[in-house]
Each structure stands twice: as structure tokens, then as C-alpha cells.
Scaffold this motif. Structure first.
Motif, PDB file in Angstrom:
ATOM      1  N   SER A   1       0.822  -1.353   0.016  1.00 24.12           N
ATOM      2  CA  SER A   1      -0.154  -0.017  -0.086  1.00 24.12           C
ATOM      3  C   SER A   1       0.692   1.335  -0.143  1.00 24.12           C
ATOM      4  O   SER A   1       1.839   1.306   0.511  1.00 24.12           O
TER       5      SER A   1
ATOM      6  N   GLN B   1      -0.600  -1.613   6.641  1.00 21.80           N
ATOM      7  CA  GLN B   1      -1.487  -1.227   6.052  1.00 21.80           C
ATOM      8  C   GLN B   1      -2.046  -1.960   4.753  1.00 21.80           C
ATOM      9  O   GLN B   1      -3.366  -2.210   4.779  1.00 21.80           O
TER      10      GLN B   1
ATOM     11  N   ARG C   1      -3.764  -5.385   6.249  1.00 20.86           N
ATOM     12  CA  ARG C   1      -5.220  -4.754   6.617  1.00 20.86           C
ATOM     13  C   ARG C   1      -6.105  -4.827   5.563  1.00 20.86           C
ATOM     14  O   ARG C   1      -7.295  -5.003   5.923  1.00 20.86           O
ATOM     15  N   MET C   2      -5.569  -4.350   4.443  1.00 19.76           N
ATOM     16  CA  MET C   2      -6.459  -4.405   3.170  1.00 19.76           C
ATOM     17  C   MET C   2      -6.586  -5.545   2.748  1.00 19.76           C
ATOM     18  O   MET C   2      -7.903  -5.996   2.372  1.00 19.76           O
TER      19      MET C   2
ATOM     20  N   ASN D   1      -6.743  -8.498   4.767  1.00 15.00           N
ATOM     21  CA  ASN D   1      -7.552  -9.080   5.633  1.00 15.00           C
ATOM     22  C   ASN D   1      -7.818  -7.916   6.765  1.00 15.00           C
ATOM     23  O   ASN D   1      -6.971  -7.580   7.731  1.00 15.00           O
ATOM     24  N   PRO D   2      -8.975  -7.568   6.881  1.00 18.57           N
ATOM     25  CA  PRO D   2      -9.510  -6.410   7.845  1.00 18.57           C
ATOM     26  C   PRO D   2      -9.005  -6.736   9.314  1.00 18.57           C
ATOM     27  O   PRO D   2      -9.076  -6.050  10.229  1.00 18.57           O
ATOM     28  N   HIS D   3      -9.197  -8.334   9.446  1.00 20.45           N
ATOM     29  CA  HIS D   3      -8.986  -8.756  10.774  1.00 20.45           C
ATOM     30  C   HIS D   3      -7.579  -9.134  11.131  1.00 20.45           C
ATOM     31  O   HIS D   3      -7.410  -9.544  12.214  1.00 20.45           O
ATOM     32  N   GLN D   4      -6.685  -8.818  10.159  1.00 19.90           N
ATOM     33  CA  GLN D   4      -5.302  -8.947  10.385  1.00 19.90           C
ATOM     34  C   GLN D   4      -4.767  -8.521  11.907  1.00 19.90           C
ATOM     35  O   GLN D   4      -4.938  -7.189  12.181  1.00 19.90           O
TER      36      GLN D   4
END
Length: 484
Positions: A119, A265, A268-269, A271-274
Motif C-alpha cells: 500500500s 496497512q 489490513r486491506m 485481511n481487515p481482521h489481521q
């Protein structure tokens, strides 16, 4: 000519820059071009560098650069230590320069700026004609053994775990993890990578646990095999993350440096639950063990492997070196041919890209039925010359059309985002004009209409020799005359 790669690494610095630069070195050499690897730092016996032309020298001085770069050299720089003044010297002295950046660290001089991260959101790079930007996951650098290799089996029970904190483990987390985690799971084998820049390797070796196997100075092939056979990994959130994503081996990322923020970042894009473990968290081991326990679940690891699919293509090395050596490889790698009926899908998809519609006179999206009718009529119209741009593997890269009226042709061009901003546009336009003039002798003038706000296209036509002939309500007219 020669490609010179300048970076740093070793004790107290780490091997991340050396690792990714070694991949670019291999890509350059594979094209039959001589390369030289110039590295500042204290290191020895780095397997990454076997067989390479390496100079271990402090290049971070004006005298060194002025005396060792000439105007036929292509330069790659990957550094956190070099000043803006040193970058300026490299830009001025070399034929062409490429700068690898992670966090918009400085104001770079004229050249190609590469940020090969998951990212780049939140980073502000100045926009002007002096820069070509290669940003984001399409330019992630991978060592060759990790390309087109996937983990096929997710075991029900965890049998092996990989622990890798980079080439130097600058935060000395490996012994903490061995004492805090490994001893609690005697039935799991831990593959522990010890880099040659580890400062306290001897202390780590004193940890006597039967379920630990140490691997020293691991090369890319062995690292790949360790990743494939391990059920998951505990890893620093640097370059190794890309290799794990490519192979689709689940992992727990540990942030050990601020320059890993973009990777975090990006994860987390995906896997939002990372869960991200911070190395300086006072509850570091407690949080790590909690996440470790969740990874024992097969469903969790299967879901992660699915999320990782196709996140890293493995073409970043090629795209970066293509951009640097564009004028050398362009003639061979970019082809212009007449349109074929089976190009209909690619032309449709490109024409409906947001960035294409933004600068079109008609900004509405095109529906498929209208496109079929237009395409079939266009390829049968003798007054329209329709070219398609591809690479040497027939990958679709764009389209150029010329509508001919007597001796005048009106040009329309749209290019894929795979090549936009890489310095190819002028070459493609000129090559298509040359082809047009050779095939249609009656044409001696080409007209281009460009929206005033479309600054990149304005620059392309001006640089290709088109002359400005007026502005009608924001629509600019440019003309190229064959005689001029």
C-alpha cells in the motif's frame, strides 16, 4: 553501458535492501547486461550475493560518486542513508536513475521512483514531468524461486512453524520467541532462520530445545522450501511478507521498523481482521502466544491462504527493470500490429476504464451491445486504421486509431495502466505514426484533439513534434505535419 546498484546492509542495518536489490541485479543480468552491486556496510558471507559482482565500499560521498559514475551508467539506489545531495549527483551523472523508496523519505531528483509496497496510501509524491512513478503491489520485488510457487496442502495439525526475523534481527526478538513460545509446544518443530548479520547468534544457539532446528545464511531456494513445509510462519513484516504471500503460507507479522507501516496497512486491506504484533509492546509475548494459538486452527490457516491468493504477481522485478532500461528493450518488447477480431474484449475493457473515460469527450461508460456494433463497423472501415499495442508475449497494452479523411488522419490513443507513466507513450505514438505513414502514403498530416486538463497527453503530443493550433472551449488541437 552498465547498471550500477547502490545500497547498504549488514550488522545494525539488516539485509532487506540487499535482498530486494539482489533480485533486480538478477533481472538485469538475465538480459545480458552487465551489473555492479555497490554495498555500504559491515557484512560477510551473504548467500544472497553469491556469483554477483559486488563492491563492499562506502559510496556515500560526493567524491566516490563523481569518480565512479559516468553518463552511460544506469543507476539503481535503495538507501535510507544517502542525502538529497548524493541522489542529485547520481541523477545528474548517470544516463538514467531509479530510486527505491518506502515512505517518501526525501525529495528525489529527476528519475524513476519505485515504492514496491502492498500500500502507498497516505504517501504524498510530488507530480511533475521529472518523475516516473512505479507505486504499489504491481512492483513488489520477489526473488525468482518465489515466483509461480504455491503451497498446496493445509495440514489439519500444525507440525512445523517457521521463525524468521530478517537477516539481522535488529530488535533481537528471536531468543525471546524461542524462550517464550517454542518451549510451550514440544510437539511442534520450529525452523529458525539465523542470518549472518545476527549480532547474538551465539546466545541463540545456547537455547537447548529438542524441537528447534537452526538454519544458517539461508538462500532463496532453502527459504522457499522452509516456507512450503511449514504450516505457518512468525515473521518480521518486511520483505519476507511478500514471499509468504506469494507462496500462500499463513503468517503472523511482527512490526519491527517504522518503514514497515505500508506493509501493515496493505495487510489490513487484504485481511481487515489481521492482527499485527508490535515489537515494543510490553505484552509482546502474551499477544504473540494468543495469535499463535489461533493459528493452530486449520480453518484459520485455510482462510488466510485463500486471502493471499494472487496478491503478489511476481512481475515486479520485470516491470521495474523494463522502466529503467526502456529505451534499450523497447524495440524488442513493445509491438504494434493491426487489430484482430479477437481484440474486441480487451478494447472494450480498456475503453471503460475510469481513467480513460475521464479524459474522453464522451465520459459515459460504453455498453457491450453498442461496443460490438462499433467495433465490427470500425475494423471494416477502410478509412480507419486501427492498431493494437502488445508486448512480446501478446499481452494487450493499448490501442491507437487513425481516422483518415483525404490526406489528414485524426489520432485517438488509449494505453493500459500497465505502461502508463513509464516513459513508453511517446515511443508508441511515434512508432504508430511511422507505421501509418508507411502503410498509407496519402497521409501527410495528423491531428490530435486533447482535453485541456489531460496534461500527460498534452506533453506526449508536444514531445512527439505536434504543434498547438488552438483551444476551443477546453479542447486543444495539435497538428503534426510529415514535412516538418
Amino acid at each position: 553501458m552498465k547498471v550500477k546498484i547502490f545500497t547498504e546492509g549488514g550488522f545494525g542495518i539488516g539485509l532487506g535492501h540487499i535482498s530486494r536489490c539482489s533480485s533486480l541485479y538478477d533481472e538485469v543480468v538475465s538480459r545480458g547486461i552487465e551489473a555492479e552491486f555497490v554495498i555500504h556496510g559491515n557484512f560477510k558471507n551473504v548467500d544472497l550475493l553469491k556469483g554477483m559482482m559486488v563492491k563492499n565500499v562506502n559510496w556515500l560521498s560526493e567524491d566516490y560518486l563523481n569518480n565512479h559514475i559516468n553518463n552511460t551508467d544506469y543507476c539503481i539506489v535503495d538507501s535510507y542513508l544517502a542525502s538529497e545531495e548524493l541522489y542529485q549527483i547520481i541523477s545528474n551523472k548517470s544516463k538514467k536513475a531509479l530510486f527505491i523508496d518506502d515512505n517518501a523519505r526525501i525529495k528525489y531528483p529527476k528519475g524513476i521512483i519505485v515504492n514496491p509496497s502492498l500500500s502507498v496510501d497516505g504517501l504524498n509524491y510530488p507530480q511533475n514531468d521529472e518523475y516516473i512513478y512505479l507505486l504499489g503491489d504491481k512492483y513488489i520485488i520477489l526473488r525468482s524461486p518465489f515466483v509461480n510457487v504455491k503451497k498446496n496442502i493445509i495440514n489439519k495439525d500444525v507440525k512445523e512453524v517457521l521463525i524468521t526475523m530478517g537477516g539481522s534481527d535488529p530488535k533481537e526478538l528471536t531468543p525471546k520467541i524461542l524462550n517464550g513460545i517454542c518451549k510451550n509446544y514440544p510437539l511442534i518443530k520450529f525452523n529458525v532462520v539465523i542470518g549472518n548479520a545476527f549480532r547474538k547468534a551465539n546466545l541463540i544457539e545456547r537455547i537447548e530445545l529438542n524441537n528447534i532446528e537452526f538454519h544458517y545464511n539461508v538462500d532463496a531456494e532453502l527459504m522457499k522450501n522452509l516456507m512450503l513445509k511449514s504450516d505457518f510462519a512468525i515473521t518480521a513484516a518486511g520483505q519476507t511478507v511478500y514471499e509468504l504471500l506469494a507462496i500462500q503460507t499463513p503468517f503472523i507479522p511482527i512490526k519491527i521498523a517504522e518503514n514497515q507501516s505500508n506493509n501493515i496497512q496493505g495487510l489490513r486491506m487484504i485481511n481487515p481482521h489481521q492482527v499485527i504484533i508490535e515489537h515494543e509492546d510490553k505484552f509482546f509475548l502474551k499477544r504473540l502466544e494468543k495469535e499463535f494459538k489461533t493459528m493452530l486452527c486449520k480453518d484459520k490457516r485455510e482462510n488466510l491462504a485463500k486471502l493471499y491468493k494472487n496478491q503478489v504477481e511476481g512481475l515486479g522485478n520485470k516491470r521495474i527493470v523494463d522502466s529503467l532500461l526502456g529505451e534499450i528493450d523497447m524495440e524488442k518488447s513493445i509491438l504494434i500490429r493491426n487489430v484482430k477480431s479477437n481484440d474486441i474484449d480487451n478494447v472494450f475493457n480498456l475503453s471503460n476504464q475510469d481513467y480513460v473515460r475521464k479524459y474522453s469527450i464522451n465520459k459515459e461508460k460504453i455498453n457491450w451491445e453498442d461496443h460490438i456494433s462499433w467495433f465490427n463497423n470500425t475494423i471494416q472501415d477502410r478509412n480507419i486504421v486501427f492498431y493494437v499495442i502488445t508486448d512480446d508475449m501478446e499481452q494487450f497494452l493499448g490501442q491507437i486509431r487513425y481516422k483518415i479523411n483525404d490526406s489528414i488522419a485524426t489520432v485517438s490513443i488509449s494505453l493500459s495502466d500497465l505502461i502508463i507513466g513509464k516513459g513508453y507513450s511517446k515511443f508508441i505514438l511515434l512508432k504508430s505514426m511511422e507505421k501509418l505513414f508507411s502503410e498509407r502514403n496519402e497521409v501527410n498530416e495528423i491531428i490530435a484533439y486533447v482535453l485541456e486538463k489531460n496534461i500527460p497527453s498534452v506533453k506526449i503530443f508536444e514531445n512527439a513534434g505536434f504543434l498547438f493550433h488552438g483551444n476551443h472551449e477546453g479542447l486543444l488541437k495539435y497538428i503534426y505535419s510529415k514535412e516538418e
